[in-house]
Motif scaffolding. Structure first.
Motif, mmCIF file in Angstrom:
data_model
loop_
_atom_site.group_PDB
_atom_site.id
_atom_site.type_symbol
_atom_site.label_atom_id
_atom_site.label_comp_id
_atom_site.label_asym_id
_atom_site.label_seq_id
_atom_site.Cartn_x
_atom_site.Cartn_y
_atom_site.Cartn_z
ATOM 1 N N TYR A 173 0.851 -1.180 0.000
ATOM 2 C CA TYR A 173 0.000 0.000 0.000
ATOM 3 C C TYR A 173 0.889 1.232 0.000
ATOM 4 O O TYR A 173 1.892 1.268 0.699
ATOM 5 N N TYR A 174 0.539 2.194 -0.801
ATOM 6 C CA TYR A 174 1.286 3.448 -0.841
ATOM 7 C C TYR A 174 0.477 4.523 -0.126
ATOM 8 O O TYR A 174 -0.670 4.772 -0.483
ATOM 9 N N SER A 233 5.027 6.883 0.529
ATOM 10 C CA SER A 233 5.852 5.903 1.226
ATOM 11 C C SER A 233 5.140 4.549 1.149
ATOM 12 O O SER A 233 3.916 4.466 1.228
ATOM 13 N N LYS A 234 5.913 3.512 0.954
ATOM 14 C CA LYS A 234 5.367 2.177 0.754
ATOM 15 C C LYS A 234 5.343 1.422 2.073
ATOM 16 O O LYS A 234 6.316 1.431 2.813
ATOM 17 N N ILE A 235 4.226 0.772 2.356
ATOM 18 C CA ILE A 235 4.135 -0.119 3.503
ATOM 19 C C ILE A 235 3.528 -1.433 3.033
ATOM 20 O O ILE A 235 2.773 -1.468 2.065
ATOM 21 N N THR A 236 3.870 -2.490 3.701
ATOM 22 C CA THR A 236 3.282 -3.786 3.411
ATOM 23 C C THR A 236 2.254 -4.093 4.485
ATOM 24 O O THR A 236 2.572 -4.070 5.672
ATOM 25 N N LEU A 237 1.050 -4.338 4.055
ATOM 26 C CA LEU A 237 -0.024 -4.698 4.974
ATOM 27 C C LEU A 237 -0.067 -6.214 5.031
ATOM 28 O O LEU A 237 -0.243 -6.867 4.010
ATOM 29 N N LEU A 246 -11.129 -4.200 -2.958
ATOM 30 C CA LEU A 246 -10.024 -3.896 -2.048
ATOM 31 C C LEU A 246 -8.805 -3.419 -2.827
ATOM 32 O O LEU A 246 -8.158 -2.434 -2.448
ATOM 33 N N GLY A 247 -8.492 -4.094 -3.905
ATOM 34 C CA GLY A 247 -7.351 -3.691 -4.726
ATOM 35 C C GLY A 247 -7.517 -2.289 -5.289
ATOM 36 O O GLY A 247 -6.583 -1.479 -5.269
ATOM 37 N N ASN A 248 -8.717 -1.989 -5.768
ATOM 38 C CA ASN A 248 -8.981 -0.654 -6.296
ATOM 39 C C ASN A 248 -8.888 0.409 -5.206
ATOM 40 O O ASN A 248 -8.356 1.495 -5.429
ATOM 41 N N ALA A 249 -9.395 0.093 -4.029
ATOM 42 C CA ALA A 249 -9.361 1.055 -2.929
ATOM 43 C C ALA A 249 -7.940 1.311 -2.440
ATOM 44 O O ALA A 249 -7.623 2.409 -1.990
ATOM 45 N N LEU A 250 -7.089 0.319 -2.528
ATOM 46 C CA LEU A 250 -5.713 0.456 -2.063
ATOM 47 C C LEU A 250 -4.782 1.008 -3.129
ATOM 48 O O LEU A 250 -3.654 1.378 -2.833
#
Length: 67
Positions: free
Chosen positions: A8-9, A14-18, A62-66
């Motif tokens: 997720y950006y 900044s990139k984070i991994t959920l 979910l993919g579109n929202a993220l």
């Protein structure tokens, strides 16, 4: 239902991994916000959090929202 792992950006790019359903739910505004987005009950989203997984029919939203 499948395990949840996604990248997720944030707004500042900044990139984070959920790595949990709870993190995804929180990143998308919480239980009630996600329930509205997916047109399901808040109890359903709470179950996603408890099971640490989402049903496959929610992946596209979910993919579109993220994104």
């Amino acid at each position: 239902m499948h395990d949840t792992r996604c990248v997720y950006y944030r707004e500042d790019m900044s990139k984070i991994t959920l790595t949990s359903a709870g993190q995804v739910i929180d990143a998308l505004g919480g239980t009630v916000a996600l329930a509205r987005m997916l047109s399901v009950s808040a109890a359903a989203v709470s179950n996603y959090r408890a099971r640490n997984a989402f049903p496959s029919n929610s992946y596209l939203a979910l993919g579109n929202a993220l994104a």
